[in-house]
Design an enzyme around this catalytic site. Structure first.
Site, PDB file in Angstrom:
ATOM      1  CE  LYS A 198      28.761  43.098  53.601  1.00 26.54           C
ATOM      2  NZ  LYS A 198      27.660  42.803  52.660  1.00 26.54           N
ATOM      3  CB  SER A 251      28.467  53.487  47.146  1.00 28.33           C
ATOM      4  OG  SER A 251      28.490  53.279  48.536  1.00 28.33           O
ATOM      5  CB  THR A 252      32.016  57.474  46.205  1.00 32.32           C
ATOM      6  OG1 THR A 252      32.497  57.008  44.934  1.00 32.32           O
ATOM      7  CG2 THR A 252      32.958  58.545  46.710  1.00 32.32           C
ATOM      8  CD  GLU A 272      36.551  49.360  41.413  1.00 32.81           C
ATOM      9  OE1 GLU A 272      35.845  50.372  41.175  1.00 32.81           O
ATOM     10  OE2 GLU A 272      36.233  48.213  41.105  1.00 32.81           O
ATOM     11  CB  CYS A 306      32.685  50.970  39.054  1.00 34.13           C
ATOM     12  SG  CYS A 306      33.706  49.533  38.730  1.00 34.13           S
ATOM     13  CD  GLU A 403      28.969  54.992  40.242  1.00 33.57           C
ATOM     14  OE1 GLU A 403      28.891  55.031  41.485  1.00 33.57           O
ATOM     15  OE2 GLU A 403      29.769  54.267  39.639  1.00 33.57           O
TER      16      GLU A 403
HETATM   17  P1  NAI Z   1      27.234  49.919  48.859  1.00 30.86           P
HETATM   18  O1  NAI Z   1      28.508  50.649  48.819  1.00 30.86           O
HETATM   19  O2  NAI Z   1      26.296  50.166  49.996  1.00 30.86           O
HETATM   20  O3  NAI Z   1      27.502  48.341  48.821  1.00 30.86           O
HETATM   21  C1  NAI Z   1      28.737  47.709  48.534  1.00 30.86           C
HETATM   22  C2  NAI Z   1      29.079  46.709  49.625  1.00 30.86           C
HETATM   23  O4  NAI Z   1      29.355  47.406  50.844  1.00 30.86           O
HETATM   24  C3  NAI Z   1      27.975  45.718  49.961  1.00 30.86           C
HETATM   25  O5  NAI Z   1      28.558  44.466  50.259  1.00 30.86           O
HETATM   26  C4  NAI Z   1      27.355  46.324  51.213  1.00 30.86           C
HETATM   27  O6  NAI Z   1      26.701  45.382  52.028  1.00 30.86           O
HETATM   28  C5  NAI Z   1      28.587  46.871  51.920  1.00 30.86           C
HETATM   29  N1  NAI Z   1      28.338  47.951  52.876  1.00 30.86           N
HETATM   30  C6  NAI Z   1      27.290  48.818  52.922  1.00 30.86           C
HETATM   31  N2  NAI Z   1      27.450  49.686  53.940  1.00 30.86           N
HETATM   32  C7  NAI Z   1      28.621  49.375  54.551  1.00 30.86           C
HETATM   33  C8  NAI Z   1      29.350  49.924  55.664  1.00 30.86           C
HETATM   34  N3  NAI Z   1      28.901  50.966  56.331  1.00 30.86           N
HETATM   35  N4  NAI Z   1      30.530  49.361  55.994  1.00 30.86           N
HETATM   36  C9  NAI Z   1      31.007  48.319  55.311  1.00 30.86           C
HETATM   37  N5  NAI Z   1      30.370  47.752  54.268  1.00 30.86           N
HETATM   38  C10 NAI Z   1      29.185  48.272  53.882  1.00 30.86           C
HETATM   39  O7  NAI Z   1      26.480  50.181  47.494  1.00 30.86           O
HETATM   40  P2  NAI Z   1      24.900  50.131  47.207  1.00 30.86           P
HETATM   41  O8  NAI Z   1      24.135  50.919  48.239  1.00 30.86           O
HETATM   42  O9  NAI Z   1      24.511  48.730  47.028  1.00 30.86           O
HETATM   43  O10 NAI Z   1      24.820  50.914  45.840  1.00 30.86           O
HETATM   44  C11 NAI Z   1      24.683  52.325  45.839  1.00 30.86           C
HETATM   45  C12 NAI Z   1      25.437  52.947  44.709  1.00 30.86           C
HETATM   46  O11 NAI Z   1      26.815  52.696  44.839  1.00 30.86           O
HETATM   47  C13 NAI Z   1      25.088  52.435  43.330  1.00 30.86           C
HETATM   48  O12 NAI Z   1      23.958  53.050  42.826  1.00 30.86           O
HETATM   49  C14 NAI Z   1      26.320  52.776  42.579  1.00 30.86           C
HETATM   50  O13 NAI Z   1      26.277  54.119  42.169  1.00 30.86           O
HETATM   51  C15 NAI Z   1      27.429  52.598  43.590  1.00 30.86           C
HETATM   52  N6  NAI Z   1      28.099  51.278  43.479  1.00 30.86           N
HETATM   53  C16 NAI Z   1      29.341  51.229  42.918  1.00 30.86           C
HETATM   54  C17 NAI Z   1      29.962  50.005  42.747  1.00 30.86           C
HETATM   55  C18 NAI Z   1      31.303  49.894  42.115  1.00 30.86           C
HETATM   56  O14 NAI Z   1      31.606  48.852  41.559  1.00 30.86           O
HETATM   57  N7  NAI Z   1      32.154  50.868  42.209  1.00 30.86           N
HETATM   58  C19 NAI Z   1      29.317  48.763  43.133  1.00 30.86           C
HETATM   59  C20 NAI Z   1      28.046  48.925  43.784  1.00 30.86           C
HETATM   60  C21 NAI Z   1      27.469  50.151  43.915  1.00 30.86           C
END
Ligand code: NAI
Ligand code: MG
Length: 492
Positions: A198, A251-252, A272, A306, A403
């Site tokens: 996904k 996100s963490t 990650e 990240c 972050e």
């Molecule tokens: P997120 O963690 O919500 O999104 C990442 C993925 O997880 C997306 O595909 C999302 O649809 C999915 N997701 C969301 N909630 C989920 C759940 N409960 N169970 C399973 N999958 C789920 O990140 P978001 O809200 O887009 O970004 C928020 C913050 O996270 C950013 O501001 C940044 O600080 C951090 N982030 C870090 C990343 C990294 O590469 N380590 C990448 C993206 C965001």
């Protein structure tokens, strides 16, 4: 060579010295459909409940396409297709044959690299220069690299017989959409697993394009399934009892949720997550190169990285000179249309992310740090942020601890090696770090003592499919890339 930090240093103002004519890449090469369905069992299928979500181009806020929202019935279908494909074809297929399929995907991606680059930039807002020169070629390289491992697993794990796990659920973020899909799909296929992936809801386009490449490569139906949707779709996938392994980048906060969900289950998990990397500059560093490294480390991809070098630790004796050089360089950075080949900093991925970044900029000022922003002109429409830095940042401030995921740099100073190691390690994260010094022994000492999965020396943000990547502490666990990247997908 030491310069007192109180000394006044004259700014250079290079930005005014020249300007570039626009050099936009043409969008016409990208064949973007109005609507995308779910790629399940080798077919494009409508979502059971008929719901879709729009994805916009963050550079101009215009709708680009809509993608299906997979609900639990669709997740069920995708997981069972992956299970059947695993039992019927994929686990029985000779490894060399599996490798050929992965090679075929890599070659098809390479042939369609230009279209993939344009799609990545239109959907996510990153400069075309980055999609074209980094994201897409690196994604292809991951497929090439892991294609090579498929029939050599006996050499990878000598005297042990590696077995595949079964069905892998993979969830990717919006900052490197195709590259993260490649990091996940390529090793899973090489080790003989089938997949339900996904992508993130704001940037599904290149992953959907990859699904059609996989179709073109004639992979047996159900080996790779791509389902779109937001958090609830991801959550339904994570909770499904029929998966054997979860690989998540994001996100963490969501990583912790997934860890809770999977506690006590048979599901193998790799995470990650976020980072707050320290980029450390010693007084004997090659200053101009280090300035470039810092710029590359935090302003590259709008800071949506990240492993972004979001904390700069500069040795006190060179701080004033270094910060002035950095400001001069920041003044030359072009912020704007991501499709323009000259653009350095493109669009912030979403309105929500821009709001988060602006929140931290306000917070930094409130916490008493000194704010500096370039005076780059911003387009009227779209989500943009000027390159920003803060000096006089306190180690304990939220600006230095949390972050931000945007082009915002927190600058701190230090005097000794021990002090900077202590400070650099003092965050909940541990994904990456950078060390700039002329002294080789110091690089070895630092890389041993810094709690970070990757330590770059006199460079930053360099990647190779053969190098493992991953974190310590709240940055997650497990490694992607290299030989290490095979491990999360096998059992013995
Ligand atoms: P997120 O963690 O919500 O999104 C990442 C993925 O997880 C997306 O595909 C999302 O649809 C999915 N997701 C969301 N909630 C989920 C759940 N409960 N169970 C399973 N999958 C789920 O990140 P978001 O809200 O887009 O970004 C928020 C913050 O996270 C950013 O501001 C940044 O600080 C951090 N982030 C870090 C990343 C990294 O590469 N380590 C990448 C993206 C965001
Ligand atoms: Mg989008």
């Amino acid at each position: 060579m030491a310069t007192k930090s109180k000394q006044k240093i004259k700014p250079l103002r290079l930005a005014k010295a020249w300007s570039y004519s626009p050099a936009p890449e043409s969008a016409s090469i990208a064949q973007i459909k109005d609507q995308y369905e779910l790629f399940i069992n080798g077919k494009w299928q409508k979502p059971k409940r008929g719901a879709y979500l729009d994805s916009i181009n963050p550079a101009n806020e215009k709708k680009l396409y809509r993608a299906a929202i997979a609900e639990s019935e669709d997740v069920e279908k995708a997981v069972s297709a992956a299970r059947t494909a695993y039992d019927k074809y994929w686990k029985k297929m000779p490894a060399a044959e599996r490798g050929k399929y992965i090679f075929r995907i890599a070659r098809l991606m390479q042939e369609q690299a230009r279209e993939l680059s344009v799609m990545e930039t239109l959907d996510g807002g990153k400069p075309i220069r980055e999609s074209r020169d980094f994201d897409i070629p690196m994604a292809c390289n991951h497929f090439f690299y892991y294609a090579g491992w498929a029939d050599k697993l006996d050499y990878a794990f000598s005297n042990r017989k590696a077995k595949s796990l079964g069905v892998a659920a993979q969830i990717t973020p919006w900052n490197f959409p195709l590259l993260m899909a490649a990091w996940k799909i390529a090793p899973a296929l090489a080790t003989g697993n089938t997949i339900v992936l996904k992508p993130a809801e704001t940037t599904s386009l290149t992953t959907l394009k990859l699904a059609s490449i996989i179709e073109e490569a004639d992979l047996p139906a159900g080996v790779v399934n791509i389902i779109t949707g937001a958090g609830p779709t991801g959550s339904a996938l994570v909770r499904h009892g029929g998966i054997n392994k979860i690989a998540f980048t994001g996100s963490t906060a969501v990583g912790k949720l997934i860890q809770q969900e999977t506690a006590g289950t048979h599901k193998k998990l790799t995470l990650e997550l976020g980072g707050k990397a320290a980029n450390i500059i010693f007084s004997d560093a090659p200053i101009d190169q280090a300035v470039e490294g810092v710029v590359n480390g935090i302003f590259f991809n709008q800071g949506h990285v990240c492993c972004a070098g979001s904390r700069l630790y500069v040795q006190e004796s060179i701080a004033a000179v270094f910060i002035q050089k950095l400001k001069d360089r920041m003044a030359t950075l072009l912020v704007g249309d991501p499709m323009d080949k000259n653009t350095d900093i493109g669009a912030i991925n979403s309105a929500a992310q821009l709001e988060k970044i602006n929140y931290y900029i306000r917070l930094g000022k409130k916490e008493g740090a000194l704010h500096y922003q370039s005076d780059a002109l911003l387009p009227k429409k779209g989500f943009y942020c000027r390159p920003t830095l803060f000096t006089k940042v306190a180690q304990s401030s939220r600006l230095a601890q949390e972050e931000i995921f945007g082009p915002v740099l927190a600058i701190l100073t230090f005097r000794t090696e021990d002090e900077v190691i202590e400070k650099a390690n003092n965050t909940p994260y541990g994904l990456s770090a950078g060390v700039w010094t002329d002294k080789g022994s110091r690089i070895f000492n630092m890389s041993r003592r810094l709690k970070a999965g990757v330590v770059w020396a006199n460079s930053y943000n360099l990647f190779d499919p053969a190098s493992p990547f991953g974190g310590y502490k709240e940055s997650g666990y497990g490694r992607e890339g290299g030989w290490h990247g095979l491990l999360p997908y096998v059992t013995f």
